[in-house]
Motif scaffolding. Structure first.
Motif, short mmCIF file in Angstrom:
data_model
loop_
_atom_site.label_atom_id
_atom_site.label_comp_id
_atom_site.label_asym_id
_atom_site.label_seq_id
_atom_site.Cartn_x
_atom_site.Cartn_y
_atom_site.Cartn_z
N PRO A 38 0.65 -1.12 -0.16
CA PRO A 38 0.06 -0.07 0.03
C PRO A 38 0.64 1.12 -0.20
N LEU A 39 2.31 1.27 0.58
CA LEU A 39 2.97 2.34 0.62
C LEU A 39 3.49 2.83 -0.84
N LEU A 40 3.27 1.79 -1.66
CA LEU A 40 4.02 1.99 -3.05
C LEU A 40 2.46 2.26 -3.83
N GLY A 41 1.51 2.47 -3.52
CA GLY A 41 0.32 2.75 -4.14
C GLY A 41 -0.24 1.68 -5.01
N TYR A 42 -0.19 0.39 -4.66
CA TYR A 42 -0.89 -0.66 -5.40
C TYR A 42 -2.08 -1.12 -4.49
N PRO A 43 -3.06 -1.13 -5.22
CA PRO A 43 -4.53 -1.49 -4.62
C PRO A 43 -4.51 -3.02 -4.29
N THR A 44 -3.93 -3.88 -5.02
CA THR A 44 -4.11 -5.41 -4.55
C THR A 44 -2.69 -6.35 -4.84
N TRP A 45 -2.95 -7.23 -4.42
CA TRP A 45 -1.67 -8.13 -4.33
C TRP A 45 -1.39 -8.34 -5.92
N GLN A 46 -2.65 -8.90 -6.74
CA GLN A 46 -2.22 -9.30 -8.05
C GLN A 46 -1.69 -8.03 -8.90
N HIS A 47 -1.68 -6.93 -8.50
CA HIS A 47 -1.36 -5.73 -9.30
C HIS A 47 0.06 -5.53 -8.81
N PHE A 48 0.52 -6.00 -7.74
CA PHE A 48 1.82 -5.62 -7.19
C PHE A 48 2.72 -6.75 -7.44
N LEU A 49 2.09 -8.15 -7.63
CA LEU A 49 3.21 -9.11 -7.94
C LEU A 49 4.12 -8.98 -9.20
N PRO A 50 3.47 -8.25 -10.44
CA PRO A 50 4.49 -8.05 -11.45
C PRO A 50 5.68 -7.06 -11.00
N ALA A 51 5.52 -6.54 -10.28
CA ALA A 51 6.88 -5.64 -9.81
C ALA A 51 7.86 -6.40 -8.91
N ILE A 52 7.26 -7.38 -8.35
CA ILE A 52 7.87 -8.15 -7.63
C ILE A 52 8.73 -9.20 -8.51
N GLY A 53 7.99 -9.43 -9.35
CA GLY A 53 8.59 -10.49 -10.31
C GLY A 53 9.72 -9.82 -11.20
N ARG A 54 9.45 -8.60 -11.71
CA ARG A 54 10.72 -7.91 -12.42
C ARG A 54 11.73 -7.54 -11.44
N ALA A 55 11.29 -7.40 -10.15
CA ALA A 55 12.77 -7.10 -9.37
C ALA A 55 13.41 -8.42 -8.99
N ARG A 56 12.69 -9.63 -9.02
CA ARG A 56 13.51 -10.83 -8.86
C ARG A 56 14.43 -11.27 -10.13
N SER A 57 13.71 -10.92 -11.40
CA SER A 57 14.49 -11.12 -12.35
C SER A 57 15.80 -10.04 -12.53
N SER A 58 15.65 -9.00 -12.04
CA SER A 58 16.77 -8.12 -12.17
C SER A 58 17.85 -8.53 -11.11
N ALA A 59 17.40 -9.05 -9.79
CA ALA A 59 18.37 -9.54 -8.87
C ALA A 59 19.13 -10.77 -9.60
N GLU A 60 18.42 -11.48 -10.17
CA GLU A 60 18.88 -12.79 -10.63
C GLU A 60 19.92 -12.56 -11.71
N ASN A 61 19.38 -11.50 -12.50
CA ASN A 61 20.63 -11.30 -13.70
C ASN A 61 21.64 -10.39 -12.95
N GLN A 62 21.65 -10.12 -11.95
CA GLN A 62 22.84 -9.63 -11.33
C GLN A 62 23.69 -10.36 -10.56
N GLY A 63 23.25 -11.77 -10.26
CA GLY A 63 23.97 -12.94 -9.93
C GLY A 63 23.63 -12.73 -8.35
N GLN A 64 22.53 -12.31 -7.78
CA GLN A 64 22.27 -12.01 -6.41
C GLN A 64 21.52 -13.36 -6.11
N ASP A 65 21.39 -13.63 -4.60
CA ASP A 65 20.82 -14.57 -3.99
C ASP A 65 19.47 -14.26 -3.77
N ILE A 66 18.65 -14.91 -4.74
CA ILE A 66 16.96 -14.80 -4.63
C ILE A 66 16.44 -15.06 -3.64
N ALA A 67 16.86 -16.41 -3.25
CA ALA A 67 16.32 -16.97 -1.95
C ALA A 67 16.27 -16.10 -0.58
#
Length: 265
Positions: A38-67
């Motif tokens: 809610p602090l990022l202005g997303y009304p529902t979890w389904q709307h927020f999940l794509p941002a989390i998915g892109r963040a995970r992809s970004s971290a993975e591409n940088q060789g970060q520990d996703i888990a």
């Protein structure tokens, strides 16, 4: 300055982002994705999940520990466990970087986690950042953000081209295949999750007789869903038996889902 932008204030110890920070028994910190949403202005979890998915992809591409950065947390309650993520500070930063840039709250979170992440990396920590120091840190983080996003775009662009070709097709897709197309386009989903989503949208329903999924007529009329007739021959009598039709998602339906998830095509 708008109220949303006031979410980040270097001199304010009561920042909402600080208020939702949690501490584990071992002393490490994390943020609940559900609290951050809610602090990022997303009304529902389904709307927020794509941002989390892109963040995970970004971290993975940088060789970060996703888990470690995105620890899966399924909160148990009276019913079905609710999905959540325990986000490290850097994970919050990546989520903010991959959020909707049109939201002032996202811009505020980008500034907050950029500065706080930089403070954690620099030793000794300054007592307080002055105006010039703040500007310098912002420039550094902006440059890093641009470089990271360019790297992510280079990786995801071929997938986007494939997804565009599929979405331009005239056929429709079994739900499992539709989930793969949606995931390639930047949203996080799977077969079972997509079935639940289609049910919540009112596009499909469970038949009371056999418990199988059926497509609602309204979804057929709008062109979001289709049905594939199915049948089999009785092994003993050889009589043709009609089976429940298979629910299918059309390219138009996939585009509508991506739009609702905040993925621009």
């Amino acid at each position: 300055m708008s109220a949303d932008l006031n979410l980040f204030n270097q001199d304010d110890d009561e920042s909402p982002f600080d208020a939702i920070r949690r501490i584990r028994p071992d002393g490490t910190e994390f943020w609940s994705a559900r609290d951050l949403m809610p602090l990022l202005g997303y009304p529902t979890w389904q709307h927020f999940l794509p941002a989390i998915g892109r963040a995970r992809s970004s971290a993975e591409n940088q060789g970060q520990d996703i888990a470690t950065l995105f620890t899966v947390d399924r909160e148990k309650g009276g019913g079905r466990p609710r999905e959540d993520f325990q986000l490290a500070r850097f994970a919050c930063y990546l989520v903010a970087m991959n959020g909707d840039p049109r939201k002032p709250a996202v811009a505020a979170a980008q500034a907050y986690f950029a500065i706080r992440t930089r403070e954690a990396e620099v030793a000794p920590k300054p007592a307080a950042l002055t105006g010039p120091e703040l500007l310098a840190h912002a420039v550094i983080e902006a440059q890093a953000m641009i470089a990271a996003k360019d790297a992510v775009i280079a990786v995801l662009e071929p997938k986007a081209i494939v997804a565009d070709k599929i979405l331009d097709a005239t056929g429709d897709y079994e739900v499992a295949d539709a989930a793969k197309v949606i995931s390639r386009a930047g949203a996080v989903t799977g077969r079972n999750r997509l079935f639940n989503d289609l049910n919540e949208r009112g596009w499909i329903y469970r038949h009371q007789g056999d418990g199988k999924w059926r497509v609602r007529q309204t979804a057929l009329n709008t062109g979001y869903m289709a049905e594939l007739p199915q049948s089999h021959y009785h092994p003993k009598t050889g009589v043709l038996v009609l089976d429940p039709p298979q629910p299918r998602v059309t390219p138009k339906g996939i585009q509508r889902i991506l739009k609702d998830y905040g993925v621009q095509r």
